[in-house]
Design an enzyme around this catalytic site. Structure first.
Site, PDB file in Angstrom:
ATOM      1  CG  HIS A 317     -12.118 -69.919 -40.439  1.00 26.00           C
ATOM      2  ND1 HIS A 317     -12.541 -69.752 -39.053  1.00 26.00           N
ATOM      3  CD2 HIS A 317     -11.621 -68.124 -41.070  1.00 26.00           C
ATOM      4  CE1 HIS A 317     -12.310 -69.124 -38.810  1.00 26.00           C
ATOM      5  NE2 HIS A 317     -11.730 -67.672 -39.652  1.00 26.00           N
ATOM      6  CB  ALA A 318     -15.406 -67.767 -43.753  1.00 24.28           C
ATOM      7  CG  HIS A 347     -16.289 -60.910 -41.707  1.00 24.66           C
ATOM      8  ND1 HIS A 347     -15.877 -59.513 -41.918  1.00 24.66           N
ATOM      9  CD2 HIS A 347     -15.472 -61.800 -42.764  1.00 24.66           C
ATOM     10  CE1 HIS A 347     -14.828 -59.716 -41.172  1.00 24.66           C
ATOM     11  NE2 HIS A 347     -14.455 -61.381 -42.036  1.00 24.66           N
ATOM     12  CD  GLU A 348     -14.462 -64.600 -45.225  1.00 22.92           C
ATOM     13  OE1 GLU A 348     -14.770 -65.245 -44.284  1.00 22.92           O
ATOM     14  OE2 GLU A 348     -14.280 -64.551 -45.622  1.00 22.92           O
ATOM     15  CG  HIS A 351     -12.336 -59.990 -46.840  1.00 19.23           C
ATOM     16  ND1 HIS A 351     -11.592 -59.023 -46.256  1.00 19.23           N
ATOM     17  CD2 HIS A 351     -12.518 -61.238 -46.069  1.00 19.23           C
ATOM     18  CE1 HIS A 351     -12.156 -59.316 -44.978  1.00 19.23           C
ATOM     19  NE2 HIS A 351     -12.706 -60.570 -44.516  1.00 19.23           N
ATOM     20  CD  GLU A 375     -10.256 -59.238 -41.049  1.00 26.13           C
ATOM     21  OE1 GLU A 375      -9.166 -59.508 -42.475  1.00 26.13           O
ATOM     22  OE2 GLU A 375     -12.083 -60.073 -41.109  1.00 26.13           O
ATOM     23  CG  HIS A 477      -7.907 -66.271 -36.174  1.00 27.92           C
ATOM     24  ND1 HIS A 477      -8.669 -66.937 -36.248  1.00 27.92           N
ATOM     25  CD2 HIS A 477      -8.414 -65.451 -37.472  1.00 27.92           C
ATOM     26  CE1 HIS A 477     -10.017 -66.597 -37.400  1.00 27.92           C
ATOM     27  NE2 HIS A 477      -9.386 -65.234 -37.930  1.00 27.92           N
ATOM     28  CE1 TYR A 487      -9.511 -61.802 -37.091  1.00 28.22           C
ATOM     29  CE2 TYR A 487     -11.175 -61.379 -38.501  1.00 28.22           C
ATOM     30  CZ  TYR A 487      -9.917 -62.459 -38.497  1.00 28.22           C
ATOM     31  OH  TYR A 487     -10.190 -63.241 -39.127  1.00 28.22           O
TER      32      TYR A 487
HETATM   33  O1  LIG Z   1     -11.976 -65.388 -38.983  1.00 28.47           O
HETATM   34  C1  LIG Z   1     -13.116 -65.203 -39.646  1.00 28.47           C
HETATM   35  C2  LIG Z   1     -13.984 -64.584 -40.556  1.00 28.47           C
HETATM   36  C3  LIG Z   1     -12.575 -64.904 -41.296  1.00 28.47           C
HETATM   37  C4  LIG Z   1     -11.671 -64.432 -42.578  1.00 28.47           C
HETATM   38  O2  LIG Z   1     -13.027 -63.891 -43.527  1.00 28.47           O
HETATM   39  O3  LIG Z   1     -11.262 -62.989 -41.728  1.00 28.47           O
HETATM   40  C5  LIG Z   1     -10.677 -64.329 -43.505  1.00 28.47           C
HETATM   41  C6  LIG Z   1      -9.440 -65.598 -42.040  1.00 28.47           C
HETATM   42  C7  LIG Z   1      -8.555 -65.573 -43.082  1.00 28.47           C
HETATM   43  C8  LIG Z   1      -7.370 -64.871 -42.904  1.00 28.47           C
HETATM   44  C9  LIG Z   1      -6.120 -64.934 -43.371  1.00 28.47           C
HETATM   45  C10 LIG Z   1      -5.798 -67.083 -44.446  1.00 28.47           C
HETATM   46  C11 LIG Z   1      -7.131 -67.135 -44.111  1.00 28.47           C
HETATM   47  C12 LIG Z   1      -7.991 -66.850 -43.250  1.00 28.47           C
HETATM   48  N1  LIG Z   1     -10.011 -63.351 -43.854  1.00 28.47           N
HETATM   49  C13 LIG Z   1      -9.733 -63.578 -45.092  1.00 28.47           C
HETATM   50  O4  LIG Z   1     -10.711 -64.098 -45.445  1.00 28.47           O
HETATM   51  C14 LIG Z   1      -8.766 -62.324 -45.741  1.00 28.47           C
HETATM   52  C15 LIG Z   1      -9.021 -62.046 -46.985  1.00 28.47           C
HETATM   53  C16 LIG Z   1      -8.302 -61.031 -47.541  1.00 28.47           C
HETATM   54  C17 LIG Z   1      -7.771 -60.066 -46.181  1.00 28.47           C
HETATM   55  C18 LIG Z   1      -7.765 -60.416 -45.134  1.00 28.47           C
HETATM   56  C19 LIG Z   1      -8.467 -61.303 -44.836  1.00 28.47           C
HETATM   57  N2  LIG Z   1     -13.566 -64.284 -38.204  1.00 28.47           N
HETATM   58  C20 LIG Z   1     -13.151 -63.977 -36.885  1.00 28.47           C
HETATM   59  C21 LIG Z   1     -14.317 -63.250 -36.049  1.00 28.47           C
HETATM   60  C22 LIG Z   1     -14.937 -62.565 -37.094  1.00 28.47           C
HETATM   61  C23 LIG Z   1     -15.526 -60.808 -37.043  1.00 28.47           C
HETATM   62  N3  LIG Z   1     -16.009 -60.952 -37.674  1.00 28.47           N
HETATM   63  C24 LIG Z   1     -16.866 -61.296 -38.521  1.00 28.47           C
HETATM   64  C25 LIG Z   1     -18.448 -61.836 -39.032  1.00 28.47           C
HETATM   65  C26 LIG Z   1     -19.307 -63.162 -38.461  1.00 28.47           C
HETATM   66  C27 LIG Z   1     -18.119 -63.604 -37.966  1.00 28.47           C
HETATM   67  C28 LIG Z   1     -17.229 -64.127 -37.625  1.00 28.47           C
HETATM   68  C29 LIG Z   1     -16.987 -63.089 -37.598  1.00 28.47           C
HETATM   69  C30 LIG Z   1     -13.142 -65.058 -36.541  1.00 28.47           C
HETATM   70  O5  LIG Z   1     -14.169 -66.444 -37.101  1.00 28.47           O
HETATM   71  O6  LIG Z   1     -13.025 -65.694 -35.184  1.00 28.47           O
HETATM   72 ZN   LIG Z   2     -12.622 -61.665 -42.195  1.00 29.55          ZN
END
Ligand SMILES: O=C(CCC(O)(O)[C@H](Cc1ccccc1)NC(=O)c1ccccc1)N[C@@H](Cc1c[nH]c2ccccc12)C(=O)O
Ligand SMILES: [Zn+2]
Length: 590
Positions: A317-318, A347-348, A351, A375, A477, A487
């Site tokens: 998971h990214a 998206h990444e 961040h 996000e 999550h 989100y």
């Molecule tokens: O989960 C993610 C992407 C992962 C993340 O970049 O949000 C990641 C999640 C995470 C949080 C904490 C620990 C491990 C993973 N968040 C971060 O990397 C992150 C980094 C710094 C600050 C805040 C978040 N997206 C969501 C939904 C989503 C929103 N926008 C998108 C665009 C393209 C694809 C998916 C999504 C999903 O896949 O259900």
């Molecule tokens: Zn994110």
């Protein structure tokens, strides 16, 4: 208590220095575990996280010594942020260790989960089951992946999750919060968040209902009356995604005007053998084009942008990583060569851009203005990148036509991602907040989950679910202790940001045609907000960027306006919504 502000400033400076020495060690240990899931690496990570938790506890006690009443706004805000330390507030070290091990175990189970056809033939979520859910149109095959995944990672997570909830609530109490959901909501610094979100959802649900009716009709045409009821909820495994959270993979079956050129770059990415690295470089170039900070060399040297082929188990998971040493910034992602991942890369990278923009702030301010802001950053740029005009200009779309029908096709592709996502991203934490505040009890975890999935998404499980199942944990999550309402908030505010940046870039015409590529003015407006990190409340930062202080669904509705009109016309005669026939069930899978 100590009312000496000079000493408080001294205390803050010492923390800021100390945090930049201790932080990287713990984050590196977490990185090592996430990119190589072994018992040894889990123990190392847990050891380092325990040390950091002890330090956070000491810091909390130190901050509590001060009487902040007459301190300056900034000193007061920094001290206040130190008082709330999450899991580390658990007073009993045995319980803290237990919580860390539970989280690592749930995350590992999810990340190594697979569905087997035979003993030797097993398939992980990324890329195999994801690809099946995206491209199969075989009702039974989709069910095999959908149900198999829930058996593999949902069912076994229930016991761990129940204990996790107890410990998270204990930690919340130690942070002066009634439960973990309240603690997570406190990050938004408003006392009526739930009412605000409910009002926003009410404003947006008619658009979702229109999209739902349209897609349901198309799925009825595809699967027939045994499996799809044109007046009822849609079976959850038919939407092109393991959680029915994004319907973009249905585009070929629901495209309004099939004769027009495709807006999907996946074929070009694959035919021209694009690599993950090239996809990352294209994204980085867009960020640079509007004057934002480019990814540093360490990012390119140390990131993990592909699933390893050396047998290592990783968390696919990214995620984006900041090592708070002002040097190391990474993305960990198992990049597949398709449009979905091209968007996720933006998206990444959004961040990481936020990390880079606020890196001179005190460490306690190394956060988004609120989690939704973090996000939204990458998604805002992706709204420009996704335009057919832009994709054509960078060679990822071979042909582009600009007329009404092509525009409706484009808006449909964006709606299948953004509008379909709204109910899912809203309900997930409605469920979890209910779990944390006790209004949803373990004996009804799964029933309440499906009640919410029906109420908001208008979907139902393809087969009867019981409390032997635990479907919420089939979502990353929930298994990984990561909040989700961020989100939902992001999907609303990213259109507010997009509109503000487009105005700043001097865009004229419809919002959905805007591309801020190469606009230094737009980039400057965004950077000015990003640099502030968590140093100012988000309404102030929202006002600086957009001229008003609230979350507002207006720009989102403006963006989709032509599609809303098209859907209303197209759905003439449809029975909108899904409560017309609550007894209907799809035919059992083969
Ligand atoms: O989960 C993610 C992407 C992962 C993340 O970049 O949000 C990641 C999640 C995470 C949080 C904490 C620990 C491990 C993973 N968040 C971060 O990397 C992150 C980094 C710094 C600050 C805040 C978040 N997206 C969501 C939904 C989503 C929103 N926008 C998108 C665009 C393209 C694809 C998916 C999504 C999903 O896949 O259900
Ligand atoms: Zn994110």
């Amino acid at each position: 208590t100590n009312t000496n502000e000079e000493e408080a400033i001294q205390f803050l400076d010492e923390f800021n220095t100390e945090a930049q020495i201790r932080g990287p060690v713990a984050i590196e240990a977490a990185w090592t575990y996430n990119t190589n899931i072994t018992d040894h690496n889990q123990r190392q990570m847990t050891t380092e996280l325990m040390k950091i938790a002890t330090y956070a506890k000491q810091t909390q006690l130190g901050a509590q010594q001060f009487d902040r009443t007459n301190f300056s706004y900034d000193v007061n805000r920094q001290l206040e942020k130190m008082l709330y330390i999450g899991d580390a507030a658990l007073n009993n070290p045995v319980e803290l260790l237990e919580l860390m091990e539970l989280k690592a175990k749930m995350q590992a189970r999810y990340s190594t989960g697979e569905v087997c056809l035979t003993e030797e033939e097993c398939y992980p979520l990324d890329p195999d089951l994801t690809e099946t859910m995206a491209s199969s149109r075989n009702y039974d095959e989709l069910y095999w992946a959908w149900d198999g995944w829930r058996d593999a990672v949902g069912v076994p997570a229930r016991q761990d999750f129940e204990r996790y909830v107890e410990l998270k609530n204990k930690a919340a109490l130690a942070n002066d919060q009634p439960d973990c959901g309240a603690f997570w909501r406190s990050w938004y610094e408003v006392d009526n968040l739930e009412e605000q979100l409910d009002a926003l959802y009410t404003q947006l649900s008619p658009l979702y209902t229109q999209l739902h009716a349209y897609v349901r009709r198309r799925l009825y045409d595809l699967y027939g009356p045994d499996y799809v009821n044109p007046r009822g909820p849609i079976p959850a495994h038919l939407l092109g995604n393991m959680w029915a959270q994004s319907w973009i993979n249905l585009m070929d079956d629901v495209v309004p005007y099939p004769g027009k050129p495709s807006v999907d770059i996946t074929p070009v990415l694959q035919e021209e053998n694009y690599t993950p690295l090239q996809m990352f470089e294209i994204s980085d170039e867009f960020f640079k084009s509007i004057g934002l900070i480019e990814m540093p060399q360490e990012f390119w040297d140390e990131s993990m942008i592909e699933k390893p082929t050396d047998g290592r188990e990783v968390v696919c998971h990214a995620s984006a990583w900041e090592f708070i040493n002002k040097i190391d910034y990474r993305i960990k992602m198992c990049t597949d060569i398709n449009m979905d991942d091209f968007i996720t890369i933006h998206h990444e990278m959004g961040h990481v851009e936020y990390f880079l923009q606020y890196k001179e702030q005190p460490v306690v301010y190394h956060t988004g203005a609120n989690p939704g802001f973090h996000e939204a950053v990458g998604d805002v740029l992706a709204l420009s990148v996704s335009t057919p005009k832009h994709l054509n200009s960078i060679g990822l779309l071979k042909e582009v036509v600009e007329d009404y029908e092509a525009d409706i096709n484009y808006l449909m592709s964006i709606a299948l991602d953004k509008i379909a996502f709204l109910p899912f991203s809203y309900l997930l934490d409605l469920w979890r907040w209910g779990v944390f505040d006790g209004s949803i009890t373990p004996d009804e975890y799964n029933q309440k989950w499906w009640d919410l999935r029906l109420q908001y998404q208008g979907i139902l499980p393809p087969t009867e679910r019981t409390e032997d199942d635990f479907d919420p944990a089939s979502k990353y999550h929930v298994a990984a202790d990561t909040p989700y309402i961020r989100y939902f908030i992001s999907y609303i505010i990213q259109f507010q940001f997009h509109k503000a940046l487009c105005d700043e870039a001097g865009h004229e015409g419809s919002l959905y045609t805007c591309d801020i590529y190469r606009s230094e003015e737009a980039g400057q407006l965004l950077a000015n907000m990003l640099q502030q990190g968590g140093s100012l409340p988000w309404p102030d930062q929202m006002e600086q960027m957009t001229g008003q202080r609230d979350m507002d669904a207006g720009p989102l509705l403006e963006y989709f306006e032509p599609l809303i009109n098209w859907l209303e016309e197209e759905n003439e005669g449809e029975e909108l919504g899904w409560d017309h026939d609550t007894t209907w069930r799809p035919k059992e899978p083969g």
